[in-house]
Design an enzyme around this catalytic site. Structure first.
Site, mmCIF file in Angstrom:
data_model
loop_
_atom_site.group_PDB
_atom_site.id
_atom_site.type_symbol
_atom_site.label_atom_id
_atom_site.label_comp_id
_atom_site.label_asym_id
_atom_site.label_seq_id
_atom_site.Cartn_x
_atom_site.Cartn_y
_atom_site.Cartn_z
ATOM 1 N N LYS A 13 0.834 -1.214 0.000
ATOM 2 C CA LYS A 13 0.000 0.000 0.000
ATOM 3 C C LYS A 13 0.864 1.258 0.000
ATOM 4 O O LYS A 13 0.642 2.190 -0.771
ATOM 5 C CB LYS A 13 -0.942 0.017 1.232
ATOM 6 C CG LYS A 13 -1.806 -1.218 1.364
ATOM 7 C CD LYS A 13 -2.670 -1.191 2.614
ATOM 8 C CE LYS A 13 -1.918 -1.174 3.929
ATOM 9 N NZ LYS A 13 -1.158 -2.401 4.234
ATOM 10 N N ARG A 85 -9.200 0.903 9.348
ATOM 11 C CA ARG A 85 -8.723 -0.462 9.549
ATOM 12 C C ARG A 85 -9.734 -1.298 10.317
ATOM 13 O O ARG A 85 -9.533 -2.489 10.497
ATOM 14 C CB ARG A 85 -7.442 -0.394 10.377
ATOM 15 C CG ARG A 85 -6.173 -0.701 9.631
ATOM 16 C CD ARG A 85 -5.116 -0.809 10.692
ATOM 17 N NE ARG A 85 -3.843 -1.240 10.253
ATOM 18 C CZ ARG A 85 -2.933 -0.506 9.648
ATOM 19 N NH1 ARG A 85 -3.188 0.719 9.293
ATOM 20 N NH2 ARG A 85 -1.747 -1.005 9.392
ATOM 21 N N ARG A 122 12.029 -5.694 4.252
ATOM 22 C CA ARG A 122 11.808 -4.251 4.043
ATOM 23 C C ARG A 122 12.872 -3.417 4.766
ATOM 24 O O ARG A 122 13.242 -3.700 5.907
ATOM 25 C CB ARG A 122 10.425 -3.849 4.570
ATOM 26 C CG ARG A 122 10.215 -2.342 4.507
ATOM 27 C CD ARG A 122 8.792 -1.935 4.645
ATOM 28 N NE ARG A 122 8.181 -2.314 5.898
ATOM 29 C CZ ARG A 122 6.882 -2.130 6.162
ATOM 30 N NH1 ARG A 122 6.095 -1.591 5.260
ATOM 31 N NH2 ARG A 122 6.394 -2.502 7.319
ATOM 32 N N ARG A 155 12.177 -1.476 10.198
ATOM 33 C CA ARG A 155 11.164 -0.880 11.077
ATOM 34 C C ARG A 155 11.050 -1.680 12.361
ATOM 35 O O ARG A 155 11.192 -2.895 12.357
ATOM 36 C CB ARG A 155 9.807 -0.855 10.344
ATOM 37 C CG ARG A 155 9.286 0.557 10.134
ATOM 38 C CD ARG A 155 8.122 0.593 9.216
ATOM 39 N NE ARG A 155 6.939 -0.060 9.744
ATOM 40 C CZ ARG A 155 5.747 -0.034 9.140
ATOM 41 N NH1 ARG A 155 5.598 0.602 8.006
ATOM 42 N NH2 ARG A 155 4.710 -0.630 9.672
ATOM 43 N N ARG A 166 0.334 -8.598 13.595
ATOM 44 C CA ARG A 166 -0.282 -7.574 12.720
ATOM 45 C C ARG A 166 -1.141 -8.245 11.654
ATOM 46 O O ARG A 166 -2.247 -7.794 11.351
ATOM 47 C CB ARG A 166 0.810 -6.739 12.043
ATOM 48 C CG ARG A 166 1.469 -5.772 12.993
ATOM 49 C CD ARG A 166 2.823 -5.318 12.496
ATOM 50 N NE ARG A 166 2.784 -4.595 11.244
ATOM 51 C CZ ARG A 166 3.837 -4.461 10.436
ATOM 52 N NH1 ARG A 166 4.991 -5.017 10.748
ATOM 53 N NH2 ARG A 166 3.731 -3.772 9.330
#
Ligand code: AP5
Length: 210
Positions: A13, A85, A122, A155, A166
């Site tokens: 996203k 969300r 990532r 992160r 998550r």
């Protein structure tokens, strides 16, 4: 243009939102980025949000809704990335904008196995937040941002246990949220497993409708 990007963590996203809004008169509103800025600033909201974010849990609806409704107030064009969300957030947005807050919703569809690979690799620039992946979208020099030369970091919530949490929470919340927008005829499914440029081309094809 008032668009929403939904989907599991790591579905792409943020990558797509950054590409789409660069050089366009559309604000990329990422609740993850807004909350991380609050955490960094040490604000009361940031201190409260950090406890949830570090565990991979959702920040309570009342805090996030108040932050977003205030932030987008008066904006003509925005792309909401990571909000709403929960069904509660979707209903609150609908009410706060008198039913005019969303004109298209994209659901980024990606298998969980791929999510784990994407989040595990990532890397994000500490200075400009540009995004890379060690395997799929590597920087030209390892550990260094192509855009600004800043250091690339992992992160805090991109660790296996947090990623699982998550993803589980996102799956639990997805059903009612998708039904809410599907019933309004606003939902478009995107196959997010394809290369980023292919996904972007499909999203761009919807711009002329907005
Ligand atoms: P947030 O920052 O929104 O995280 P998220 O939803 O978990 O989404 P991500 O940023 O992890 O993934 P993404 O889909 O943007 O993927 P990306 O483009 O980075 O939220 C963080 C936390 O804040 C939450 O856990 C929660 O605590 C809190 N929060 C935020 N919003 C909230 C809300 N509304 N309510 C309550 N709490 C809230 O891509 C991932 C990787 O894949 C990158 O390395 C990228 O380079 C790579 N990649 C992207 N596309 C492709 C592709 N097509 N092919 C190969 N690799 C790709």
């Amino acid at each position: 243009m008032k668009w929403v990007f939904l989907g599991l963590p790591g579905a792409g996203k943020g990558t797509q939102a950054k590409k789409l809004t660069a050089n366009r008169d559309v604000e990329h509103v990422s609740t993850g980025d807004l909350l991380r800025a609050e955490v960094k600033s040490g604000s009361k909201l940031g201190k409260s949000a950090a406890q949830y974010m570090n565990r991979g849990e959702l920040v309570p609806d009342d805090l996030v809704i108040a932050m977003v409704v205030k932030y987008i107030s008066g904006m003509e064009n925005y792309l909401l990335d990571g909000f709403p969300r929960t069904l509660e957030q979707a209903v609150a947005l609908h009410e706060a904008t008198e039913g005019n807050g969303v004109d298209r919703v994209f659901d980024f569809d990606l298998e969980e196995e791929e999510v784990v690979k994407r989040l595990g690799g990532r890397r994000v620039c500490r200075d400009c937040s540009a995004m890379f992946h060690v395997g799929f979208m590597p920087p030209k020099s390892e550990g260094v941002c192509d855009n600004c030369g800043g250091a690339l970091m992992r992160r805090d919530d991109d660790h296996p246990d947090t990623i699982r949490n998550r993803t589980r929470i996102a799956r639990e919340q997805a059903g009612p949220l998708l039904s809410f927008y599907s019933d309004k005829g606003l939902l478009t499914r995107i196959d997010a497993a394809r290369p980023a440029d292919v996904v972007q081309a499909e999203i761009l094809s919807y711009l002329s409708d907005s």
